[in-house]
Design a protein around this motif. Sequence first.
Motif, PDB file in Angstrom:
ATOM      1  N   CYS A  12      11.482 -31.058   4.842  1.00 34.73           N
ATOM      2  CA  CYS A  12      12.314 -31.516   3.732  1.00 34.73           C
ATOM      3  C   CYS A  12      11.522 -32.572   2.956  1.00 34.73           C
ATOM      4  O   CYS A  12      10.407 -32.913   3.337  1.00 34.73           O
ATOM      5  CB  CYS A  12      13.636 -32.079   4.246  1.00 34.73           C
ATOM      6  SG  CYS A  12      13.427 -33.566   5.252  1.00 34.73           S
ATOM      7  N   SER A  13      12.099 -33.092   1.889  1.00 37.11           N
ATOM      8  CA  SER A  13      11.309 -33.970   1.024  1.00 37.11           C
ATOM      9  C   SER A  13      10.923 -35.293   1.705  1.00 37.11           C
ATOM     10  O   SER A  13       9.949 -35.925   1.309  1.00 37.11           O
ATOM     11  CB  SER A  13      12.049 -34.243  -0.281  1.00 37.11           C
ATOM     12  OG  SER A  13      13.144 -35.094  -0.055  1.00 37.11           O
ATOM     13  N   CYS A  14      11.656 -35.722   2.731  1.00 37.44           N
ATOM     14  CA  CYS A  14      11.324 -37.000   3.390  1.00 37.44           C
ATOM     15  C   CYS A  14      10.641 -36.803   4.742  1.00 37.44           C
ATOM     16  O   CYS A  14      10.398 -37.767   5.457  1.00 37.44           O
ATOM     17  CB  CYS A  14      12.574 -37.868   3.541  1.00 37.44           C
ATOM     18  SG  CYS A  14      13.682 -37.367   4.861  1.00 37.44           S
ATOM     19  N   TYR A  15      10.339 -35.562   5.112  1.00 33.05           N
ATOM     20  CA  TYR A  15       9.626 -35.212   6.346  1.00 33.05           C
ATOM     21  C   TYR A  15      10.400 -35.541   7.616  1.00 33.05           C
ATOM     22  O   TYR A  15       9.833 -35.614   8.694  1.00 33.05           O
ATOM     23  CB  TYR A  15       8.234 -35.886   6.387  1.00 33.05           C
ATOM     24  CG  TYR A  15       7.394 -35.539   5.184  1.00 33.05           C
ATOM     25  CD1 TYR A  15       6.743 -34.318   5.096  1.00 33.05           C
ATOM     26  CD2 TYR A  15       7.283 -36.435   4.113  1.00 33.05           C
ATOM     27  CE1 TYR A  15       5.997 -33.993   3.976  1.00 33.05           C
ATOM     28  CE2 TYR A  15       6.535 -36.113   2.984  1.00 33.05           C
ATOM     29  CZ  TYR A  15       5.887 -34.894   2.932  1.00 33.05           C
ATOM     30  OH  TYR A  15       5.156 -34.563   1.831  1.00 33.05           O
ATOM     31  N   SER A  16      11.721 -35.748   7.509  1.00 34.72           N
ATOM     32  CA  SER A  16      12.520 -35.972   8.722  1.00 34.72           C
ATOM     33  C   SER A  16      12.708 -34.681   9.508  1.00 34.72           C
ATOM     34  O   SER A  16      12.893 -34.709  10.718  1.00 34.72           O
ATOM     35  CB  SER A  16      13.897 -36.525   8.348  1.00 34.72           C
ATOM     36  OG  SER A  16      13.780 -37.801   7.794  1.00 34.72           O
ATOM     37  N   ASN A  17      12.700 -33.562   8.795  1.00 32.52           N
ATOM     38  CA  ASN A  17      12.842 -32.251   9.423  1.00 32.52           C
ATOM     39  C   ASN A  17      11.554 -31.480   9.196  1.00 32.52           C
ATOM     40  O   ASN A  17      11.077 -31.400   8.067  1.00 32.52           O
ATOM     41  CB  ASN A  17      14.012 -31.484   8.800  1.00 32.52           C
ATOM     42  CG  ASN A  17      15.318 -32.241   8.954  1.00 32.52           C
ATOM     43  OD1 ASN A  17      15.918 -32.240  10.015  1.00 32.52           O
ATOM     44  ND2 ASN A  17      15.740 -32.915   7.888  1.00 32.52           N
ATOM     45  N   CYS A  79      19.063 -32.051   4.719  1.00 29.54           N
ATOM     46  CA  CYS A  79      18.612 -33.220   5.465  1.00 29.54           C
ATOM     47  C   CYS A  79      19.663 -34.327   5.361  1.00 29.54           C
ATOM     48  O   CYS A  79      20.166 -34.603   4.273  1.00 29.54           O
ATOM     49  CB  CYS A  79      17.285 -33.700   4.904  1.00 29.54           C
ATOM     50  SG  CYS A  79      16.738 -35.264   5.620  1.00 29.54           S
ATOM     51  N   CYS A  82      17.422 -37.452   3.324  1.00 33.47           N
ATOM     52  CA  CYS A  82      17.087 -37.330   1.894  1.00 33.47           C
ATOM     53  C   CYS A  82      18.084 -36.449   1.142  1.00 33.47           C
ATOM     54  O   CYS A  82      18.060 -36.395  -0.085  1.00 33.47           O
ATOM     55  CB  CYS A  82      15.662 -36.828   1.712  1.00 33.47           C
ATOM     56  SG  CYS A  82      15.359 -35.130   2.238  1.00 33.47           S
TER      57      CYS A  82
HETATM   58 ZN   LIG Z   1      14.772 -35.312   4.413  1.00 30.31          ZN
END
Ligand SMILES: [Zn+2]
Length: 157
Positions: A12-17, A79, A82
Motif C-alpha cells: 500500500c502507499s505507506c508500506y504497512s501492508n 490499509c 494510509c
Molecule cells: Zn498503508
Amino acid sequence: MSSEFTPQEGSCSCYSNTYTINAKPVGRFICHCTICQEYTGQAYNDVTVLLKSDVSQLNLIRTKFRRWKLPPNISRGLCTRCNKPSIEMAVGGNLILVPTSNYPDVTALPEPSMHLFYNRRVEDIDDDLPKYNGFVQSQAMMVKALAQGLYKRVSKR
Ligand SMILES: [Zn+2]
C-alpha cells in the motif's frame, strides 16, 4: 518482451501492508465503476489480476477487507493506516487483484487491455483500448480476457 518476471514487493502507499508478486499478471484492466472510484479515491482503478499462487509472503495485518454490493465476490482491502488500497481478493481468494500503483516497477507489467464500466467514467480517456459499459458487458469481456491470459500462461509451459 521476455516472459521472465522479476519478483516485486507490492505494498500500500505507506508500506504497512506488503506481499511478493512472483509472476506476470494474467490481466490488467482499467475499471471506472463507482465502487472502484470510492475504493481508490481516484477516477478509476488501474488493476492487475493474479492467481493466488502468484503472490506470497502476504503481510496484511493492517488491511481491513470490505465487500461492496457489486461485483458481489470481490473483497477489497484497504490499509487501516494510509486508507489506500492494499490488495483485493476475488472468487474466494483464488484470484488476487493488485492496483498498479502498488507495484514498485510498473514497466514490468502488461499494458492494460480494456476499460470497464466506461459509462461511469469521471473523464473521457483518449486511447485506442476497447471501452465496455455496464455490468454484463464489462464482466463478460473481463472474464474472456482473463481466460486468454490464463491460456497464454499455460500454453507457454
Ligand atoms: Zn498503508
